[in-house]
Scaffold this motif. Structure first.
Motif, PDB file in Angstrom:
ATOM      1  N   LYS A 209      75.646  61.239  56.434  1.00  0.00           N
ATOM      2  CA  LYS A 209      74.699  60.131  56.591  1.00  0.00           C
ATOM      3  C   LYS A 209      74.822  59.084  55.489  1.00  0.00           C
ATOM      4  N   LEU A 210      75.835  59.237  54.604  1.00  0.00           N
ATOM      5  CA  LEU A 210      75.929  58.360  53.431  1.00  0.00           C
ATOM      6  C   LEU A 210      75.958  56.881  53.804  1.00  0.00           C
ATOM      7  N   GLU A 216      71.087  57.594  47.505  1.00  0.00           N
ATOM      8  CA  GLU A 216      69.821  58.134  46.999  1.00  0.00           C
ATOM      9  C   GLU A 216      69.149  59.061  48.020  1.00  0.00           C
ATOM     10  N   LYS A 217      69.103  58.629  49.287  1.00  0.00           N
ATOM     11  CA  LYS A 217      68.455  59.443  50.316  1.00  0.00           C
ATOM     12  C   LYS A 217      69.292  60.668  50.678  1.00  0.00           C
ATOM     13  N   VAL A 218      70.633  60.537  50.595  1.00  0.00           N
ATOM     14  CA  VAL A 218      71.495  61.692  50.834  1.00  0.00           C
ATOM     15  C   VAL A 218      71.233  62.767  49.775  1.00  0.00           C
ATOM     16  N   GLU A 219      71.145  62.338  48.514  1.00  0.00           N
ATOM     17  CA  GLU A 219      70.872  63.291  47.437  1.00  0.00           C
ATOM     18  C   GLU A 219      69.502  63.937  47.622  1.00  0.00           C
ATOM     19  N   ALA A 220      68.521  63.153  48.043  1.00  0.00           N
ATOM     20  CA  ALA A 220      67.174  63.693  48.268  1.00  0.00           C
ATOM     21  C   ALA A 220      67.189  64.734  49.383  1.00  0.00           C
ATOM     22  N   THR A 228      71.378  72.431  44.518  1.00  0.00           N
ATOM     23  CA  THR A 228      70.878  72.184  43.163  1.00  0.00           C
ATOM     24  C   THR A 228      71.281  70.806  42.643  1.00  0.00           C
ATOM     25  N   GLU A 229      70.510  70.336  41.651  1.00  0.00           N
ATOM     26  CA  GLU A 229      70.805  69.059  40.984  1.00  0.00           C
ATOM     27  C   GLU A 229      72.178  69.113  40.332  1.00  0.00           C
TER      28      GLU A 229
END
Length: 454
Positions: A209-210, A216-220, A228-229
């Motif tokens: 979805k990148l 930012e939303k992909v990481e969320a 994990t972070e």
């Protein structure tokens, strides 16, 4: 009540049907040039054939068909009272509209394996249905144009599919498309080196979805799925790859040096890229896109996605990949497959936006017999029968027009449909034939009429 159609479906005018047929014929001609054979499968399948093959998101979008008759009769009263729709569905619906053409094709291969010569190259052009939210380029009923090869693990098949994409889009005049390519083994390797093997599907679905929702939303989304972070930090380079395809592959090779599967994916991709570079493409561009994941569970190797030329806002107009174990879910092991799909409806919108449709002639008669005198109707119909036997498209205007107003209506019909020849009068065995382009008018016998119209 005003008539309407369901959201996400469309009516097509004669011109739209002609334009769609032009696209389909172009794709079909290319399929057959590359050696593919046509098959068709039913519009709906047993639910057990489809469910569980597309991931959780895909299963949600499958249209279920209620069982015939009193479909609630066998439903569990407790589930009904609990309004547990997921569990009730399995009791009231045993069939579903097909979501794509690939899973039904896998079912076809397994069911007809004794009649198939492998490797089997098939193409299929049929509608599919998805209970998606309608928007531009995304419909609930749409056509897919698929080509697949099963029974071969050769990477030359991937090379041929890239050439096939290039051939079709070049023939449609759609220059500057971008064929994006990745390999599922690379994604598995990345998940391995960041310690997220158990989250592979969640990782790839989010990564896919990148280009739609941003980094930012992909990481969320990844964090919400339990990735994990620290793992997300390790994949940061993926978000900023901007070199050539071969440079990106070199960077991936270094990143995945400790992963056997990831390294294999890089080498497979390198073989395809080098082969395509050697053979060349006419108008398409090929690039490695390491964020390309396509959230479908069954891809195991190459992944394809085709983007429209720059400046056209449209989702992918084609996609596909390799699925080494798809037929295994139906009991046929060790049959590797790879295939691609053309999105007919999105291709239509792109061609329309770019003004690339050629002038398409709608089906129409070569000659029309007007109806000013009912006493000659039988003579006209006999003549029309002879013309049609000679493969001359012919039509009889059905409504008698004795008044000036009624006759003008017939001439207007001729003009609106751009019919080239008109027989306006029959006297004895002579037909009055008018050429609407030159306005030339002659009297001729039936045999002369046939010769002139041929």
């Amino acid at each position: 009540m005003k008539p309407s159609i369901p959201k996400g479906t469309r009516d097509f005018s004669p011109t739209e049907v002609a334009n769609r047929t032009y696209i389909i014929n172009t794709i079909q001609t290319a399929f057959e040039t590359y050696g593919f054979q046509p098959i068709e499968t039913p519009s709906f399948e047993n639910s057990s054939t489809l469910m569980g093959k597309y991931g959780e998101e895909g299963d949600r979008l499958i249209f279920k068909i209620l069982n015939s008759g009193d479909f609630l009769k066998k439903a569990d009263d407790q589930l009904l009272s609990e309004k547990n729709s997921l569990k009730v569905t399995t009791q009231i619906s045993e069939k579903a509209l097909r979501y794509d053409l690939t899973v039904p094709f896998a079912r076809y291969v397994v069911q007809h394996q004794n009649d198939i010569t492998f490797p089997f190259k098939r193409y299929q052009i049929q509608p599919v249905w998805r209970a998606d939210r309608p928007q531009k380029g995304r419909f609930r009923e749409f056509f897919q144009c698929d080509a697949d090869v099963v029974g071969s693990k050769s990477l030359w098949q991937e090379v041929e599919f890239i050439q096939l994409y290039d051939t079709v889009f070049t023939n449609l005049g759609l220059e500057g498309t971008t064929i994006k390519m990745n390999n599922r083994k690379i994604l598995s390797g990345i998940a391995e080196v960041i310690g997220a093997q158990d989250k592979l599907i969640d990782f790839t679905v989010a990564l896919d979805k990148l280009d739609k929702i941003g980094q930012e939303k992909v990481e969320a989304e990844m964090l919400s799925k339990g990735i994990t972070e620290e793992a997300i930090q390790k994949v940061q380079p993926l978000f900023t790859f901007n070199g050539t395809s071969l440079e990106n592959l070199d960077a991936l090779a270094n990143m995945l040096a400790t992963s056997v599967e990831g390294t294999k994916g890089v080498e497979e991709l390198r073989f395809v890229i080098n082969a395509v570079n050697e053979l060349g493409l006419e108008t398409a561009n090929l690039e490695v896109d390491v964020t390309l994941a396509r959230g479908l569970n069954y891809y195991t190797g190459a992944i394809f996605e085709v983007a429209a030329p720059q400046g056209v806002k449209m989702g992918s107009i084609g996609g596909g990949g390799r699925y080494d174990d798809l037929t295994g879910i139906f009991g046929l092991k060790d049959i590797s497959g790879v295939g691609i799909s053309f999105g007919l409806d999105r291709i239509y919108l792109v061609l329309e936006e770019l003004g690339l449709f050629k002038s398409v002639d709608l089906p129409k008669p070569k000659v029309i017999f007007l109806n000013f005198d009912a006493s000659t109707d039988v003579l006209k119909m006999k003549a029309i029968k002879s013309l049609r036997k000679n493969n001359i498209k012919s039509e009889f205007y059905p409504d008698l027009g004795e008044s000036n107003k009624a006759q003008k209506r017939q001439w207007k019909y001729v003009t609106n449909r751009a019919i080239e020849f008109v027989v306006s009068k029959v006297e004895g065995e002579l037909f009055t034939l008018k050429n609407m382009n030159s306005s030339e008018q002659v009297s001729c016998s039936l045999s002369e009429l046939i010769d002139k119209l041929k």
